[in-house]
Scaffold this motif. Structure first.
Motif, PDB file in Angstrom:
ATOM      1  N   THR A   3      70.141  44.734  66.946  1.00 50.05           N
ATOM      2  CA  THR A   3      68.918  45.487  67.259  1.00 50.05           C
ATOM      3  C   THR A   3      69.263  46.970  67.225  1.00 50.05           C
ATOM      4  OG1 THR A   3      69.498  45.368  69.579  1.00 50.05           O
ATOM      5  CG2 THR A   3      67.986  43.679  68.774  1.00 50.05           C
ATOM      6  N   THR A  31      51.404  41.019  65.499  1.00 47.70           N
ATOM      7  CA  THR A  31      52.709  41.298  64.896  1.00 47.70           C
ATOM      8  C   THR A  31      53.057  40.355  63.736  1.00 47.70           C
ATOM      9  OG1 THR A  31      53.435  41.834  67.139  1.00 47.70           O
ATOM     10  CG2 THR A  31      55.104  41.962  65.427  1.00 47.70           C
ATOM     11  N   ARG A  39      58.929  35.560  73.022  1.00 45.59           N
ATOM     12  CA  ARG A  39      59.675  36.615  73.729  1.00 45.59           C
ATOM     13  C   ARG A  39      59.872  36.246  75.200  1.00 45.59           C
ATOM     14  NH1 ARG A  39      56.647  41.951  71.483  1.00 45.59           N
ATOM     15  NH2 ARG A  39      55.206  41.229  73.106  1.00 45.59           N
ATOM     16  N   ALA A  63      59.480  37.144  64.142  1.00 42.94           N
ATOM     17  CA  ALA A  63      59.129  38.469  64.663  1.00 42.94           C
ATOM     18  C   ALA A  63      59.702  38.650  66.068  1.00 42.94           C
ATOM     19  CB  ALA A  63      57.616  38.632  64.676  1.00 42.94           C
ATOM     20  N   ASN A  94      67.196  42.551  73.851  1.00 40.37           N
ATOM     21  CA  ASN A  94      66.120  43.246  74.561  1.00 40.37           C
ATOM     22  C   ASN A  94      65.273  42.315  75.413  1.00 40.37           C
ATOM     23  OD1 ASN A  94      66.508  45.918  73.489  1.00 40.37           O
ATOM     24  ND2 ASN A  94      65.736  45.133  71.524  1.00 40.37           N
ATOM     25  N   SER A 126      61.686  41.837  77.144  1.00 40.82           N
ATOM     26  CA  SER A 126      60.389  42.304  76.639  1.00 40.82           C
ATOM     27  C   SER A 126      59.323  42.110  77.701  1.00 40.82           C
ATOM     28  CB  SER A 126      60.020  41.523  75.383  1.00 40.82           C
ATOM     29  OG  SER A 126      59.955  40.151  75.692  1.00 40.82           O
ATOM     30  N   SER A 166      63.725  38.644  66.052  1.00 38.94           N
ATOM     31  CA  SER A 166      64.325  39.848  65.457  1.00 38.94           C
ATOM     32  C   SER A 166      64.281  40.990  66.455  1.00 38.94           C
ATOM     33  CB  SER A 166      63.560  40.302  64.209  1.00 38.94           C
ATOM     34  OG  SER A 166      63.511  39.278  63.280  1.00 38.94           O
ATOM     35  N   GLU A 167      63.122  41.126  67.114  1.00 38.32           N
ATOM     36  CA  GLU A 167      62.949  42.241  68.037  1.00 38.32           C
ATOM     37  C   GLU A 167      63.851  42.099  69.271  1.00 38.32           C
ATOM     38  OE1 GLU A 167      58.826  42.474  69.224  1.00 38.32           O
ATOM     39  OE2 GLU A 167      59.441  43.345  71.147  1.00 38.32           O
ATOM     40  N   THR A 168      63.993  40.872  69.770  1.00 39.95           N
ATOM     41  CA  THR A 168      64.726  40.699  71.020  1.00 39.95           C
ATOM     42  C   THR A 168      66.218  40.428  70.815  1.00 39.95           C
ATOM     43  OG1 THR A 168      64.088  38.373  71.006  1.00 39.95           O
ATOM     44  CG2 THR A 168      62.733  39.852  72.329  1.00 39.95           C
TER      45      THR A 168
END
Ligand SMILES: Nc1nc2c(c(=O)[nH]1)N[C@H]1C(S)=C(S)[C@@H](COP(=O)(O)OP(=O)(O)OC[C@H]3O[C@@H](n4cnc5c(=O)[nH]c(N)nc54)[C@H](O)[C@@H]3O)O[C@H]1N2
Ligand SMILES: Nc1nc2c(c(=O)[nH]1)N[C@H]1C(S)=C(S)[C@@H](COP(=O)(O)OP(=O)(O)OC[C@H]3O[C@@H](n4cnc5c(=O)[nH]c(N)nc54)[C@H](O)[C@@H]3O)O[C@H]1N2
Ligand SMILES: [Mo]
Length: 765
Positions: free
Chosen positions: A629, A748, A391, A205, A635, A637, A208-210
């Motif tokens: 992304t 999450t 993160r 999770a 990213n 965070s 993938s987001e960062t």
């Protein structure tokens, strides 16, 4: 229904005969070789053992069913890619003893449950399909065809496909996993919980987001070339022994290592390479240059303290951050820095429990080096704020430009040998739409786009009787999941529970109204099908796909491969309504791979490339600074400091693995590297905490956890004084899973928070 499901789910609360010695100052070496030989000689015949150890993780051999650590691309040791715990994993699977109808007619289900997990595991390999009828006390034999029909009729009797859950454990090969998720999707649900939900889901999770990919970015070669490797929340000497060889190589090339862990784990202190005989005699390498004895769940605080000091230096000197990288490749830098400035260094350091001296040592290494790799495992992923942990590490790497270049990046160290591959080929309760579209285009049915059940959702759904059939492809669900008693009720509420397994385990003893045990081939065994002995494939922790082929004769002629089991069930369930010719795949696994190549990115020319003895790398954006992304950037965070506080008398408990277990499979009763022998019901405590509670060494205690007003209990543990930070304690998984609240999980990711369980400890009277 088995009357005593809750009782059967708990590990028996009986003691053995605890012995304690000083933990050894180094790991592996002679002790490891002796321990694995002892193990092999007890459970396997010596000819098979030799054959296996020469082929383990060799090019063209079989993939070790132990951990997911990769094999070197180039040279491999002639002893096999040897590791003590790999040998134990193999001996466990390839043992001579089998259990069949005679065994089950002699032992009632409730009688088997009184055995410890160690004893259950030692019964032998499952040798034929067994069925437990409603109200019966004993399993009885059933033919494969009848077993398939039984599963099919239960599934077809459901009001809705979402009333079934299909669990996967991470040993399943790519071929079996791909077909399994395909069957589940054609049947009509996305309820595909897997062991990853309890393991590295939080890593997936956060990454993938960062960084736009849920996997790590480094290769083994990067580890050799890193200037600094941080090993956080991981016990490699036990769980990924071959990783120590890579760390040793890194050190030889001048690299430095920081270990962050509440426990001074043996391999992190000193390591003796079993493949280097001179070292065995002259002592080993000191692995960690700096050991940071962090408090449990103090990691965000510690990393924030590092980030604050880096920022201070950057503002003074201006050459600490990789500003070119930040400008070109990242998003969210300003907002991140603004947020960081709100925190106070001293407060962060205090929350981490680390002294200023140790902090400074770690900080100086991070300051000086720009090729940094961060490795981590369950010590970071099994907390409510697990996603924040990871993160925050990514923030550190981004500031230093330590991603997507040689010797730098992310290294979540995976657990099960193919857990990463299973996700790649579609074992995912929330698979991306692009993947579902490809399934639809290829097979002509529309897969459910609903978010399916994760492990935690599945347990709740079964408890609430919204799900009525449980199917497990591998694993030991009841012992692996949190909140054992609640989860046992969930299983008992099902109409049918099915397990495809190699070995007897507790999940076979905590059943729905009816239950099936379907015995399958293991990795080490030859998989004979119509077109010959089949090859399968797996993906390791670094995204390399390679082949695996068993070399021993199957332990029983009544076993099927996982692929054949899935095909049989799909055929018996979907019958004429299927758009797929299910039975063709089991005769020739090349056909499965042809399909995978059409549906899953990165598998072009799969059958051919699998012939490469070293396998092939899957594409990895983060490795080449292509961040998949929304904005195409990596990213930064914003992560809060966790604000948990212990109540008076509470300790923070982590549930960890001993040296003699593979998850719920207990190889033996010792935890050699921690100096503990012949007992698992122990609680490691800080000696100051023992004193303030008036507890003596080996005192018998009961543990209680209170979460949102619910009290959970586990009785009969012996106290062991240990080098562990104040207010922290540790116990072994799965004995204390009864104490892990189902509702305490990572935001999450929904990973159960089994490394931060608040407990109180009372003397047993
Ligand atoms: N022999 C063997 N090999 C295995 C397994 C096995 O059971 N046996 N299991 C496999 C699987 S599925 C997995 S996921 C991996 C697991 O591999 P690991 O993650 O190494 O396993 P754990 O025993 O859970 O160890 C967690 C480590 O994190 C530390 N820790 C706990 N809480 C914290 C914290 O808050 N912060 C920090 N910094 N550290 C913390 C603990 O002290 C411990 O050293 O191993 C895989 N390989
Ligand atoms: N409290 C606490 N709970 C935890 C953890 C923790 O650290 N603390 N760790 C979590 C983690 S990281 C994980 S990955 C999960 C593990 O959860 P699982 O993957 O469900 O558990 P395992 O113990 O690995 O499963 C062992 C069983 O798998 C079967 N098996 C072995 N090999 C094969 C095979 O080749 N094919 C098939 N079909 N079956 C096979 C055998 O019957 C064996 O009994 O547990 C989680 N639970
Ligand atoms: Mo795991």
């Amino acid at each position: 229904m088995n009357s005593k499901s809750k009782e059967n789910a708990k590990t028996p609360e009986k003691f053995l005969d605890l012995k304690i010695s000083k933990p050894p100052s180094n790991s592996v070496g002679f002790g490891a070789i002796k321990s694995s030989l002892d193990h092999v000689s007890k459970y396997m015949n010596p000819g098979d053992a030799l054959k296996l150890s020469l082929k383990i993780n060799q090019k063209g051999g079989f993939d070790c069913p132990g951990c997911a650590w990769p094999d070197p691309d180039d040279e491999r040791s002639s002893l096999g890619e040897y590791c003590e715990n790999g040998i134990k994993a193999i001996a466990e699977e390839a043992q001579n003893k089998t259990i069949n109808r005679d065994f089950f007619s002699k032992h009632a289900v409730d009688e088997l449950a009184v055995m410890t997990d160690f004893e259950i595991g030692k019964s032998g390999r499952l040798a034929e399909p067994m069925f437990l009828a409603e109200g019966n006390t004993h399993y009885e034999p059933i033919s494969w065809d009848d077993a398939f029909e039984k599963v099919g009729s239960h599934l077809n009797a459901l009001c809705n496909p979402d009333e079934a859950v299909f669990y996967t454990s991470g040993r399943t090969t790519n071929e079996a996993a791909f077909l399994y998720q395909l069957f589940v999707r054609e049947f009509g649900t996305a309820n595909l919980p897997d062991c990853s939900n309890m393991c590295h889901e939080a890593s997936g999770a956060a990454l993938s987001e960062t960084l736009g990919i849920g996997k790590g970015s480094v290769t083994l070669d990067d580890l050799y070339k890193a200037e600094l490797v941080m090993v956080i929340g991981q016990n490699p000497a036990t769980n990924h022994p071959r990783m120590l060889t890579a760390l040793e190589k890194c050190k030889k090339n001048g690299g430095k290592i920081i270990a962050i862990n509440p426990l001074p784990e043996a391999g992190l202190v000193k390591f003796t390479n079993p493949q280097s005989p001179t070292k065995l005699i002259f002592g080993g390498t000191k692995i960690a240059d700096v050991f940071v004895p962090i408090t449990i769940n103090g990691d965000v605080a510690f990393i924030k303290a590092l980030l604050l000091k880096l920022l201070e230096k950057e503002e003074q000197e201006g050459n600490i951050f990789d500003k070119q990288f930040i400008k070109e490749f990242t998003s969210g830098y300003e907002v991140f820095i603004q947020d960081l400035k709100q925190y106070n260094f001293e407060e962060c350091l205090e929350a981490s429990g680390v002294s200023k001296e140790v902090f400074d040592d770690a900080f100086n290494l991070i300051l000086k080096n720009n090729k940094i790799i961060i490795c981590w495992a369950m010590g970071l992923t099994q907390h409510e704020n697990a996603v924040d942990n990871i993160r925050e590490l990514v923030n550190l790497l981004l500031l230093k430009g330590s991603i997507g270049k040689e010797g730098a990046g992310t290294c979540p160290v995976r657990g099960h040998s193919n857990v990463q591959g299973d996700r790649t080929v579609g074992i995912w309760e929330s698979a991306p739409q692009a993947f579902l579209d490809k399934i639809e285009a290829k097979y002509g049915f529309k897969p459910s786009t609903k978010h399916g059940y994760s492990v935690i959702d599945s347990i709740k759904a079964m408890y609430e009787k919204k799900a009525k059939v449980f199917f497990g492809l591998g694993g030991n669900f009841i012992s692996a999941v949190p909140d054992t008693l609640y989860s046992a009720q969930a299983m008992a509420n099902c109409n049918l529970t099915v397990h495809v397994s190699t070995k007897l385990n507790r999940s076979h003893l905590v059943t729905g109204k009816e239950a099936l045990i379907l015995p399958c081939l293991g990795r080490t065994e030859k998989d004979y099908q119509k077109t010959g002995v089949q090859v399968q494939s797996v993906e390791n922790s670094m995204g390399i796909v390679s082949s695996t082929k068993g070399i021993l004769e199957p332990c029983s002629d009544k076993l099927l491969s996982e692929v054949a089991v899935v095909c049989g069930i799909a055929n018996a369930t979907l019958k004429e309504r299927s758009k797929i010719n299910w039975l063709q795949y089991k005769d020739d696994y090349n056909l499965v791979r042809d399909d995978i190549q059409e549906v899953v990115d990165g598998f072009e020319d799969f059958n051919n490339r699998l012939k490469n003895p070293s396998g092939f790398y899957l594409p990895n954006g983060a490795r080449v600074r292509k961040f998949n992304t929304k904005k195409g950037k990596a990213n930064f965070s914003i992560n809060k400091l966790p604000n948990w506080k212990l109540k008076d008398g509470e300790l923070m408990m982590m549930t960890i693995r001993s040296h003699d277990q593979f998850n719920t499979t207990i190889y033996g009763l010792d935890d050699r590297y921690r100096g503990v022998f012949n007992e698992r019901r122990i609680v490691f405590m800080n000696r100051g905490d023992m004193k303030s509670r008036n507890l003596q060494e080996h005192q018998v205690v009961n543990l209680k956890s209170e979460y949102k007003g619910v009290i959970r209990e586990a009785n009969n543990f012996k106290v062991v004084g240990y080098e562990i930070p104040k207010n922290c304690c540790a116990t072994y998984f799965p004995e204390t899973n009864v104490l892990v609240p189902l509702d305490s999980f990572a935001h999450t990711a929904k990973t159960p928070a089994s490394k931060s369980v608040r407990v109180t400890i009372e003397k047993s009277v």
